[in-house]
Structure formats: structure tokens, C-alpha cells
Design an enzyme around this catalytic site. Structure first.
Site, PDB file in Angstrom:
ATOM      1  N   ASN A  12      25.324  46.497 -34.690  1.00  0.00           N
ATOM      2  CA  ASN A  12      23.941  46.397 -34.199  1.00  0.00           C
ATOM      3  C   ASN A  12      23.380  47.729 -33.707  1.00  0.00           C
ATOM      4  OD1 ASN A  12      21.599  44.955 -32.671  1.00  0.00           O
ATOM      5  ND2 ASN A  12      22.713  46.076 -31.075  1.00  0.00           N
TER       6      ASN A  12
ATOM      7  N   ASP B  89      30.736  55.665 -28.836  1.00  0.00           N
ATOM      8  CA  ASP B  89      29.696  56.147 -29.738  1.00  0.00           C
ATOM      9  C   ASP B  89      30.132  55.748 -31.150  1.00  0.00           C
ATOM     10  OD1 ASP B  89      28.122  57.601 -31.494  1.00  0.00           O
ATOM     11  OD2 ASP B  89      28.030  59.370 -30.203  1.00  0.00           O
ATOM     12  N   VAL B  90      29.337  54.904 -31.808  1.00  0.00           N
ATOM     13  CA  VAL B  90      29.763  54.363 -33.106  1.00  0.00           C
ATOM     14  C   VAL B  90      29.863  55.419 -34.200  1.00  0.00           C
ATOM     15  CG1 VAL B  90      28.969  51.999 -32.692  1.00  0.00           C
ATOM     16  CG2 VAL B  90      27.387  53.672 -33.720  1.00  0.00           C
TER      17      VAL B  90
ATOM     18  N   LYS C 268      17.923  51.441 -43.183  1.00  0.00           N
ATOM     19  CA  LYS C 268      18.032  49.978 -43.196  1.00  0.00           C
ATOM     20  C   LYS C 268      18.159  49.467 -44.634  1.00  0.00           C
ATOM     21  CE  LYS C 268      18.190  49.443 -38.784  1.00  0.00           C
ATOM     22  NZ  LYS C 268      19.409  48.946 -38.129  1.00  0.00           N
TER      23      LYS C 268
ATOM     24  N   SER D 168      17.003  45.367 -41.200  1.00  0.00           N
ATOM     25  CA  SER D 168      15.622  45.250 -40.703  1.00  0.00           C
ATOM     26  C   SER D 168      14.738  44.903 -41.892  1.00  0.00           C
ATOM     27  CB  SER D 168      15.159  46.582 -40.105  1.00  0.00           C
ATOM     28  OG  SER D 168      13.759  46.571 -39.880  1.00  0.00           O
TER      29      SER D 168
ATOM     30  N   TYR E 121      14.136  55.940 -40.868  1.00  0.00           N
ATOM     31  CA  TYR E 121      14.730  54.702 -40.342  1.00  0.00           C
ATOM     32  C   TYR E 121      14.757  53.624 -41.439  1.00  0.00           C
ATOM     33  CZ  TYR E 121      14.890  50.320 -37.603  1.00  0.00           C
ATOM     34  OH  TYR E 121      15.198  49.067 -37.119  1.00  0.00           O
TER      35      TYR E 121
ATOM     36  N   GLY F  73      26.263  48.528 -29.598  1.00  0.00           N
ATOM     37  CA  GLY F  73      24.915  48.677 -29.034  1.00  0.00           C
ATOM     38  C   GLY F  73      24.477  47.439 -28.283  1.00  0.00           C
ATOM     39  N   ALA F  74      25.451  46.779 -27.641  1.00  0.00           N
ATOM     40  CA  ALA F  74      25.139  45.490 -26.986  1.00  0.00           C
ATOM     41  C   ALA F  74      24.847  45.647 -25.500  1.00  0.00           C
ATOM     42  CB  ALA F  74      26.283  44.492 -27.207  1.00  0.00           C
TER      43      ALA F  74
ATOM     44  N   ARG G 246      22.057  46.361 -24.292  1.00  0.00           N
ATOM     45  CA  ARG G 246      20.710  45.819 -24.022  1.00  0.00           C
ATOM     46  C   ARG G 246      20.122  45.275 -25.332  1.00  0.00           C
ATOM     47  NH1 ARG G 246      17.082  51.429 -23.732  1.00  0.00           N
ATOM     48  NH2 ARG G 246      16.791  51.546 -25.997  1.00  0.00           N
TER      49      ARG G 246
ATOM     50  N   ALA H 156      14.842  54.037 -44.601  1.00  0.00           N
ATOM     51  CA  ALA H 156      15.859  54.401 -45.598  1.00  0.00           C
ATOM     52  C   ALA H 156      17.239  53.940 -45.133  1.00  0.00           C
ATOM     53  CB  ALA H 156      15.850  55.906 -45.831  1.00  0.00           C
TER      54      ALA H 156
END
Ligand code: NAD
Length: 273
Positions: free
Chosen positions: A109, A82-83, A181, A162, A177, A32-33, A35, A179
Site C-alpha cells: 500500500n 522503508d519499502v 500505478k 489506482s 504517479y 504504509g499502514a 495512516r 505511470a
């Protein structure tokens, strides 16, 4: 005289200490690098000497990110990965190893979120956010570890969690979200213990609110709430992506050689009160 010679040798040693933060010749995969925070961490790792493989679902962004790193003298390649897709992750890791002769660091990330009151949350949204945030961490981590274990090499995994993994996200309407993290925090600690015998360190960074496209959306949806959140940060501002640079270099490098299972909160003091 003895005291003088001690302080003299300490003074001589001082510049060398920074060498433990250097990452020359190492290779990092940053997901996800294309941006946001991922791009900023990839750029910082490149400046510290790392060769970078950028994985992102958005190929145009990934390529632009690689070009911007290269334009500053770094080495970077980009791939549309796509991870959540096991085969794509496998191909991406192979590509990085073939291009740079190995892989040393993985930064998990890539992440997404969405907003909905939990009582109305569609199953599709629940599954999509879980699949990227936790599923992507699962796919990339296990495949990187498989490579390190088979090659008898050490490795460093840095998961991007996060503060939402620790505290309720008031007004965020994204408990799904949060949950994921929290799950990333638990996975970080558990994998650190499981893979320690293989010299694979697993740590996480838990950012607070950072100014990226992800949080810009919040600014557009509810400006008053955005301003209220900024007001709750003791350091008085949202983080700027380069504020993570020191942490990612520390956790990737030998400076943190005895650190594993740690979650480094970087939030301007948000969770300190
Ligand atoms: P962002 O939306 O700006 O960037 C996310 C990147 O991930 C994008 O380039 C996107 O294309 C990519 N991506 C999404 N799904 C993917 C997939 N399936 N495979 C590969 N790439 C994919 O987000 P950001 O703000 O830079 O956040 C990065 C990470 O930091 C996320 O994990 C996020 O949860 C976490 N985080 C962000 C903040 C913040 O305030 N911005 C705070 C805490 C944690």
C-alpha cells in the site's frame, strides 16, 4: 418434501458461507499502514482475525496504528521500514514471521505522489515516486514470494494501484504517479501468472478518489477543482477509507481462492462513464 429438505439444508449452510471470509490465525504485512488507506485496511484485516505487521517510514504513526488496532482487540506490531530498502524489508518480513509464526498476506500500500507539469518534472521527483510506488512493490513482493516458495506455502498479495493506472488524471499534474500505478497493474497480472504454480495469488485494488491526507492536500491547493472532482463521482462523494474493507478481506481470504491477476476498481463509479 424433497424441495423442502433442499431449502432447509441451504438455510443451514448460509451462516457457514461467511467463514470463507475469516482470516483467523493468518498474518498480514501492510505497508504504509501508519495512516490513511493502509491503516484502514490493516484495521479491517485485524477485525477479520489477521495478525498485522505495520511497515511505515513514519515510526510514530506506525506505532499509533498498532496501538489503535490492539485497543480494539487485534494483534499488531509496528516497524520503521522503508519499502524501497531491500535490507529493511528483509528484516521486517523476518520480524513478522518470528512474531506471528508465518506470513500469509502482503498488502503493498505504501505510495507517494507529487505535482508538476510533466514538461517541468524534476528527474529527482520522477525517480522518487517510481522508487516508492513500483520499487517498494518489487522489494516486498519478491521477498514475500521467496519466503512462500521456500516454505512451500500459499500466499496472497494485494497491490494498491489506482484508477490513475487506467485513466488520465485530469488536473492532477502527476503523470509520473499515473505511470507507476499503470506499472503496478501490469506487475499484478504478470506476477499472478508467474507465481500461480506456487499458489501465490496476486491481485490489486484500484481506488478512485478517497478522503485521506494525500487528497486533503489537493483540497488545500485548489478547492474549486477538488469540488469539481467530487461532482464527477456518480455516487456523489469521495470514498471513505473503510469503503475498501470488504475488498481487502475478500482478496486476502479464501473467498477469492480462484481469483488471481484481478484488479478491483473501487471508485464510486468514477471510471464507469
Ligand atoms: P497517505 O499519504 O495518507 O499514506 C501513505 C503512507 O505510506 C504514509 O503512512 C507514509 O508514511 C507511508 N510511506 C510513504 N513512503 C513510504 C516508504 N518508502 N516506505 C514505507 N512507508 C511509506 O496515502 P493514502 O491516500 O492512504 O494512499 C495509500 C495508497 O493508496 C497509495 O499507494 C496511494 O497511491 C493509493 N491510492 C490512494 C488514493 C486516494 O485517493 N487517497 C487513490 C488511489 C490510490
Amino acid at each position: 418434501m424433497a424441495a423442502n429438505s433442499t431449502s432447509h439444508s441451504q438455510a443451514e449452510a448460509a451462516p457457514g458461507i461467511l467463514q470463507i471470509f475469516r482470516l483467523d490465525g493468518r498474518t498480514a504485512v501492510v505497508t504504509g499502514a501508519g495512516r490513511g488507506l493502509g491503516l484502514s485496511m490493516a484495521a479491517a484485516l485485524a477485525q477479520a482475525g489477521t495478525q498485522i505487521a505495520i511497515f511505515d517510514v513514519n515510526l510514530a504513526d506506525a506505532e499509533e496504528a498498532a496501538s489503535s488496532i490492539a485497543s480494539k482487540g487485534g494483534k499488531a506490531i509496528a516497524a520503521k521500514i522503508d519499502v524501497t530498502d531491500a535490507q529493511q524489508v528483509q528484516q521486517g518480513i523476518k520480524m513478522a514471521i518470528d512474531a506471528f509464526g508465518g506470513m500469509d498476506i502482503l498488502v503493498n500500500n505504501a505510495g507517494i505522489t507529487s505535482r508538476s507539469p510533466f514538461e517541468d518534472l524534476e528527474e529527482e521527483d520522477w525517480e522518487r515516486v517510481l522508487k516508492v510506488n513500483m520499487g517498494g512493490t518489487y522489494q516486498c513482493s519478491r521477498q514475500a514470494a521467496r519466503y512462500w516458495i521456500d516454505a512451500d506455502k500459499s500466499g496472497s498479495i494485494i497491490n494498491i494501484a489506482s484508477i490513475s493506472g487506467f485513466v488520465g488524471n485530469r488536473g492532477g499534474l502527476n503523470s509520473h504517479y499515473c505511470a507507476t500505478k499503470g506499472g503496478v497493474v501490469a506487475l499484478t497480472r504478470s506476477l499472478a501468472v508467474e507465481w500461480a504454480p506456487h499458489s501465490i495469488r496476486v491481485n490489486a485494488i484500484a481506488p478512485g478518489y478517497f478522503a485521506t491526507p494525500m487528497t486533503d492536500r489537493l483540497k488545500n491547493i485548489n478547492r474549486a477543482f477538488y469540488d469539481e472532482l467530487v461532482g464527477r463521482v456518480p455516487l456523489g462523494r469521495f470514498g471513505s477509507p473503510p469503503d475498501l474493507a470488504g475488498a481487502v478481506i475478500y482478496l486476502a481470504s479464501d473467498a477469492s481462492i480462484y481469483v488471481t491477476g484481478h484488479v478491483l476498481v473501487i471508485d464510486g463509479g468514477y471510471t464507469a462513464w
